[in-house]
Design a protein around this motif. Structure first.
Motif, PDB file in Angstrom:
ATOM      1  N   GLY A 132      -3.347  10.007   3.222  1.00  0.00           N
ATOM      2  CA  GLY A 132      -2.278   9.464   2.757  1.00  0.00           C
ATOM      3  C   GLY A 132      -0.978   9.147   3.143  1.00  0.00           C
ATOM      4  O   GLY A 132      -0.130   7.860   4.372  1.00  0.00           O
ATOM      5  N   MET A 133       0.309  10.202   3.264  1.00  0.00           N
ATOM      6  CA  MET A 133       1.550   9.579   3.391  1.00  0.00           C
ATOM      7  C   MET A 133       1.133  10.007   5.499  1.00  0.00           C
ATOM      8  O   MET A 133       1.959   9.139   5.820  1.00  0.00           O
ATOM      9  CB  MET A 133       2.084  10.823   2.914  1.00  0.00           C
ATOM     10  CG  MET A 133       2.110  11.456   1.700  1.00  0.00           C
ATOM     11  SD  MET A 133       2.975   9.843   1.354  1.00  0.00           S
ATOM     12  CE  MET A 133       4.766   9.131   1.638  1.00  0.00           C
ATOM     13  N   ASP A 134       0.880  10.167   6.236  1.00  0.00           N
ATOM     14  CA  ASP A 134       0.958   9.853   7.675  1.00  0.00           C
ATOM     15  C   ASP A 134       0.164   8.092   7.346  1.00  0.00           C
ATOM     16  O   ASP A 134       0.693   7.873   8.355  1.00  0.00           O
ATOM     17  CB  ASP A 134      -0.386  10.864   8.572  1.00  0.00           C
ATOM     18  CG  ASP A 134      -2.191  10.590   7.583  1.00  0.00           C
ATOM     19  OD1 ASP A 134      -1.987   9.850   6.176  1.00  0.00           O
ATOM     20  OD2 ASP A 134      -3.014   9.915   8.390  1.00  0.00           O
ATOM     21  N   VAL A 135      -0.346   7.700   6.725  1.00  0.00           N
ATOM     22  CA  VAL A 135      -0.462   6.257   6.907  1.00  0.00           C
ATOM     23  C   VAL A 135       0.407   5.625   6.333  1.00  0.00           C
ATOM     24  O   VAL A 135       1.555   4.520   6.953  1.00  0.00           O
ATOM     25  CB  VAL A 135      -2.263   5.956   6.302  1.00  0.00           C
ATOM     26  CG1 VAL A 135      -1.865   4.127   6.092  1.00  0.00           C
ATOM     27  CG2 VAL A 135      -3.115   6.757   6.392  1.00  0.00           C
ATOM     28  N   VAL A 136       1.198   6.264   5.331  1.00  0.00           N
ATOM     29  CA  VAL A 136       2.717   5.963   4.543  1.00  0.00           C
ATOM     30  C   VAL A 136       3.666   5.807   5.594  1.00  0.00           C
ATOM     31  O   VAL A 136       3.889   4.686   6.179  1.00  0.00           O
ATOM     32  CB  VAL A 136       3.305   6.175   3.153  1.00  0.00           C
ATOM     33  CG1 VAL A 136       4.571   5.596   3.063  1.00  0.00           C
ATOM     34  CG2 VAL A 136       2.100   6.260   2.277  1.00  0.00           C
ATOM     35  N   CYS A 194      11.172  14.477  -7.444  1.00  0.00           N
ATOM     36  CA  CYS A 194      11.483  14.799  -5.679  1.00  0.00           C
ATOM     37  C   CYS A 194      12.030  13.077  -5.580  1.00  0.00           C
ATOM     38  O   CYS A 194      11.398  12.151  -6.692  1.00  0.00           O
ATOM     39  CB  CYS A 194       9.876  14.930  -5.293  1.00  0.00           C
ATOM     40  SG  CYS A 194       9.349  14.608  -3.348  1.00  0.00           S
ATOM     41  N   THR A 195      12.273  12.795  -4.659  1.00  0.00           N
ATOM     42  CA  THR A 195      12.765  11.433  -4.086  1.00  0.00           C
ATOM     43  C   THR A 195      11.953  11.031  -2.593  1.00  0.00           C
ATOM     44  O   THR A 195      12.592  11.243  -2.168  1.00  0.00           O
ATOM     45  CB  THR A 195      14.396  11.466  -4.453  1.00  0.00           C
ATOM     46  OG1 THR A 195      14.629  11.453  -5.898  1.00  0.00           O
ATOM     47  CG2 THR A 195      14.290   9.884  -3.927  1.00  0.00           C
ATOM     48  N   PHE A 196      11.074  10.289  -2.490  1.00  0.00           N
ATOM     49  CA  PHE A 196      10.698   9.530  -1.553  1.00  0.00           C
ATOM     50  C   PHE A 196      11.989   8.034  -1.234  1.00  0.00           C
ATOM     51  O   PHE A 196      11.930   7.137  -2.198  1.00  0.00           O
ATOM     52  CB  PHE A 196       9.438   9.259  -1.437  1.00  0.00           C
ATOM     53  CG  PHE A 196       8.380  10.202  -1.133  1.00  0.00           C
ATOM     54  CD1 PHE A 196       7.619  10.751  -0.380  1.00  0.00           C
ATOM     55  CD2 PHE A 196       7.944  10.742  -2.652  1.00  0.00           C
ATOM     56  CE1 PHE A 196       7.223  11.343  -0.116  1.00  0.00           C
ATOM     57  CE2 PHE A 196       7.299  12.276  -2.288  1.00  0.00           C
ATOM     58  CZ  PHE A 196       6.676  12.257  -1.650  1.00  0.00           C
ATOM     59  N   SER A 197      12.633   7.960   0.250  1.00  0.00           N
ATOM     60  CA  SER A 197      13.168   6.921   0.248  1.00  0.00           C
ATOM     61  C   SER A 197      12.731   6.300   1.406  1.00  0.00           C
ATOM     62  O   SER A 197      12.161   6.781   2.793  1.00  0.00           O
ATOM     63  CB  SER A 197      14.413   7.681  -0.122  1.00  0.00           C
ATOM     64  OG  SER A 197      15.070   7.992  -1.086  1.00  0.00           O
ATOM     65  N   ALA A 255       0.745  -1.267   0.301  1.00  0.00           N
ATOM     66  CA  ALA A 255       0.348   0.122  -0.086  1.00  0.00           C
ATOM     67  C   ALA A 255       1.260   1.224  -0.096  1.00  0.00           C
ATOM     68  O   ALA A 255       0.582   2.169  -0.866  1.00  0.00           O
ATOM     69  CB  ALA A 255      -0.864   0.314   1.390  1.00  0.00           C
ATOM     70  N   PRO A 256       1.982   1.176   0.508  1.00  0.00           N
ATOM     71  CA  PRO A 256       2.220   2.623   0.635  1.00  0.00           C
ATOM     72  C   PRO A 256       3.237   2.900  -0.575  1.00  0.00           C
ATOM     73  O   PRO A 256       3.667   4.330  -1.248  1.00  0.00           O
ATOM     74  CB  PRO A 256       4.006   2.437   1.307  1.00  0.00           C
ATOM     75  CG  PRO A 256       3.692   1.214   3.000  1.00  0.00           C
ATOM     76  CD  PRO A 256       2.037   0.859   1.777  1.00  0.00           C
ATOM     77  N   LEU A 257       4.014   1.847  -1.161  1.00  0.00           N
ATOM     78  CA  LEU A 257       4.625   1.872  -2.481  1.00  0.00           C
ATOM     79  C   LEU A 257       3.972   2.158  -3.364  1.00  0.00           C
ATOM     80  O   LEU A 257       3.793   3.161  -4.027  1.00  0.00           O
ATOM     81  CB  LEU A 257       5.420   0.680  -2.706  1.00  0.00           C
ATOM     82  CG  LEU A 257       5.248   0.368  -3.693  1.00  0.00           C
ATOM     83  CD1 LEU A 257       6.366   1.127  -4.482  1.00  0.00           C
ATOM     84  CD2 LEU A 257       6.142  -0.726  -4.790  1.00  0.00           C
ATOM     85  N   LEU A 258       2.318   1.612  -3.259  1.00  0.00           N
ATOM     86  CA  LEU A 258       1.837   2.587  -4.206  1.00  0.00           C
ATOM     87  C   LEU A 258       0.734   3.741  -4.511  1.00  0.00           C
ATOM     88  O   LEU A 258       0.831   4.384  -5.300  1.00  0.00           O
ATOM     89  CB  LEU A 258       0.069   1.376  -4.424  1.00  0.00           C
ATOM     90  CG  LEU A 258       0.493   0.071  -5.427  1.00  0.00           C
ATOM     91  CD1 LEU A 258      -0.732  -0.825  -4.711  1.00  0.00           C
ATOM     92  CD2 LEU A 258       0.901  -0.212  -6.759  1.00  0.00           C
ATOM     93  N   HIS A 259       0.972   3.957  -2.927  1.00  0.00           N
ATOM     94  CA  HIS A 259       0.120   5.031  -2.785  1.00  0.00           C
ATOM     95  C   HIS A 259       1.044   6.715  -2.982  1.00  0.00           C
ATOM     96  O   HIS A 259       1.221   7.205  -4.113  1.00  0.00           O
ATOM     97  CB  HIS A 259      -0.101   5.387  -1.690  1.00  0.00           C
ATOM     98  CG  HIS A 259      -0.318   7.021  -0.842  1.00  0.00           C
ATOM     99  ND1 HIS A 259      -1.815   7.074  -0.742  1.00  0.00           N
ATOM    100  CD2 HIS A 259      -0.258   7.779  -0.619  1.00  0.00           C
ATOM    101  CE1 HIS A 259      -1.824   8.453  -0.698  1.00  0.00           C
ATOM    102  NE2 HIS A 259      -0.885   9.115  -0.576  1.00  0.00           N
ATOM    103  N   MET A 260       2.835   6.257  -3.091  1.00  0.00           N
ATOM    104  CA  MET A 260       3.686   7.274  -3.284  1.00  0.00           C
ATOM    105  C   MET A 260       4.005   7.034  -5.260  1.00  0.00           C
ATOM    106  O   MET A 260       4.540   7.814  -5.396  1.00  0.00           O
ATOM    107  CB  MET A 260       5.161   6.479  -2.352  1.00  0.00           C
ATOM    108  CG  MET A 260       5.028   6.712  -1.120  1.00  0.00           C
ATOM    109  SD  MET A 260       6.554   6.814  -0.419  1.00  0.00           S
ATOM    110  CE  MET A 260       7.056   4.728   0.186  1.00  0.00           C
ATOM    111  N   VAL A 261       3.671   6.157  -5.604  1.00  0.00           N
ATOM    112  CA  VAL A 261       3.837   6.447  -6.481  1.00  0.00           C
ATOM    113  C   VAL A 261       3.041   7.097  -7.693  1.00  0.00           C
ATOM    114  O   VAL A 261       3.157   7.470  -8.286  1.00  0.00           O
ATOM    115  CB  VAL A 261       3.588   4.525  -7.699  1.00  0.00           C
ATOM    116  CG1 VAL A 261       3.040   4.804  -8.955  1.00  0.00           C
ATOM    117  CG2 VAL A 261       5.227   4.109  -7.385  1.00  0.00           C
TER     118      VAL A 261
END
Length: 398
Positions: A215-219, A240-243, A112-118
């Motif tokens: 979203g991002m708070d859940v991630v 932008c890069t999310f790591s 779920a976090p990956l798909l949300h960031m994508v």
């Protein structure tokens, strides 16, 4: 032959117990070193064999839990194609690390976090072909998804060559939610904190993709639940890069720790990734800076000095303040560490070195959980608290 995940976790827990026994044997061998006889030599050889077998057993049982990461990454290109078709964008997705084998539990944890960031990268990050052309970019945007292992860390990164984070939109949303005041300066650290705040979304309209204010708070919570951390790097107009950095295993955590002894004899484990170096300094070489306390110069850099035992006295469950500071003499033992964007020199009584430890949960103990990441059983039967990176950052602020 199908084996339940719980059985494998139980087996791995027993392997973790073997690591503790190995450290007990190592502690006993150190006490026997003064005896230069055949029994001591044979014991050393047996200890070496035991350590080798224990390492191989741990490696093999961890391999059983692993599956190819392609199962996790294969959904992303289809998601991006759907978003691009709806928004009239042209986006290319490049994935690397599909053949990498990762802990099976990470497939569910990161899905779920990956798909949300994508989705965020495709919906918020990548511009329309017209806007990209006006900015001098190719009409087709790019999203890069990479998964790799570095030492004991699994790293997932999602990078796009879009417009970067919209600081103004983030600020407006944060002001409307009462998170900041209008006119507050936006630093990179503050924007990162706001992105992960509940309800912050820069979507102009609510759609199937975004704009619901979640979203991002859940991630962030999902990543932190696995003892991981997430970071953002954004450049206006460039992308932008999310790591995401995670321990390689989410069940029994067997890792290398840097052990130090603080005042009163308490032993603490420092995260290896945060340790820079150990050094000694003259007590007379310390200086006092108004508002910052004791400071020491190392490699032409001025670092704050943190007396580890004094700061942690009474915070580790049953701990007690010490009547004497670390290093009573003129020579001081220091360990320079980094956490976040800060650095400091921890003043300790002694350095025990690097040791393999098994991290155990500290539920039910009267300790400050934002300081510690668990506890470890030592070879002499004692218990050492594991200081987290967040804990190091808090120590710098005390």
């Amino acid at each position: 032959m199908r084996v339940s995940e719980g059985s494998i976790d139980s087996f791995l827990g027993h392997v973790g117990d073997l690591v503790v026994v190995e450290e007990m044997f190592a502690y006993l061998w150190k006490k026997l070193q003064t005896r230069n006889d055949e029994v001591t030599k044979e014991f050393r050889q047996i200890l070496h064999t035991f350590s080798s077998l224990s390492d191989r057993l741990r490696t093999d049982i961890l391999a059983i839990r692993k599956v190819e990461a392609g199962v996790l990454l294969q959904k992303a290109p289809r998601i991006v194609r759907d978003i691009a078709a709806q928004a009239g964008k042209s986006i290319k997705v490049t994935c690397s690390g599909e053949a990498l084998k990762i802990d099976k539990s990470y497939i569910d944890l990161l899905d779920a976090p990956l798909l949300h960031m994508v989705r965020n990268a495709a919906d918020h990050g990548i511009e329309t072909p017209e806007k990209r052309a006006a900015a001098g970019k190719p009409g087709e945007g790019n999203i890069y998804i990479a998964l790799e292992e570095k030492e004991n860390v699994l790293e997932l990164s999602i990078r796009d060559d879009g417009n970067g984070l919209d600081y103004e939109a983030i600020a407006r949303k944060a002001v409307s939610l009462g998170l900041i005041s209008s006119g507050d300066p936006l630093t990179d650290e503050l924007v990162t904190q706001l992105i992960f705040a509940s309800g912050v979304s820069t979507a102009q309209t609510v759609s199937e993709v975004s704009g619901r204010g979640v979203g991002m708070d859940v991630v962030k919570r999902a990543v932190e639940s696995a003892k991981g951390k997430i970071s953002i790097v954004s450049v206006k107009g460039k992308g932008c890069t999310f790591s995401v950095a995670l321990p390689r295993s989410v069940s029994t955590r067997i890792l290398d720790g840097y052990l130090v002894r603080a005042c009163g004899g308490e032993v603490y484990v420092l995260p290896m990734g945060s340790v820079i170096e150990a050094f000694s300094a003259e007590r007379s070489g310390l200086s006092t800076v108004a508002g910052k306390g004791k400071m020491v110069i190392r490699h032409e850099k001025l670092m704050p000095v943190v007396a580890l035992g004094e700061k942690l006295a009474g915070r580790r469950g049953g701990g007690r303040p010490s009547s004497h500071p670390e290093n009573g003499g003129d020579r001081l033992t220091m360990v320079s560490v980094k956490a976040g964007k800060g650095m400091c020199a921890l003043m300790v009584e002694g350095i025990l070195g690097v040791q393999k430890i098994v991290a155990k949960p500290i539920a039910g103990l009267a300790v400050e959980k934002d300081l510690f990441d668990g506890a470890a059983m030592l070879g002499d039967g004692g218990v050492a608290m594991i200081i987290s990176e967040t804990g190091l950052m808090k120590l710098m602020e005390m």
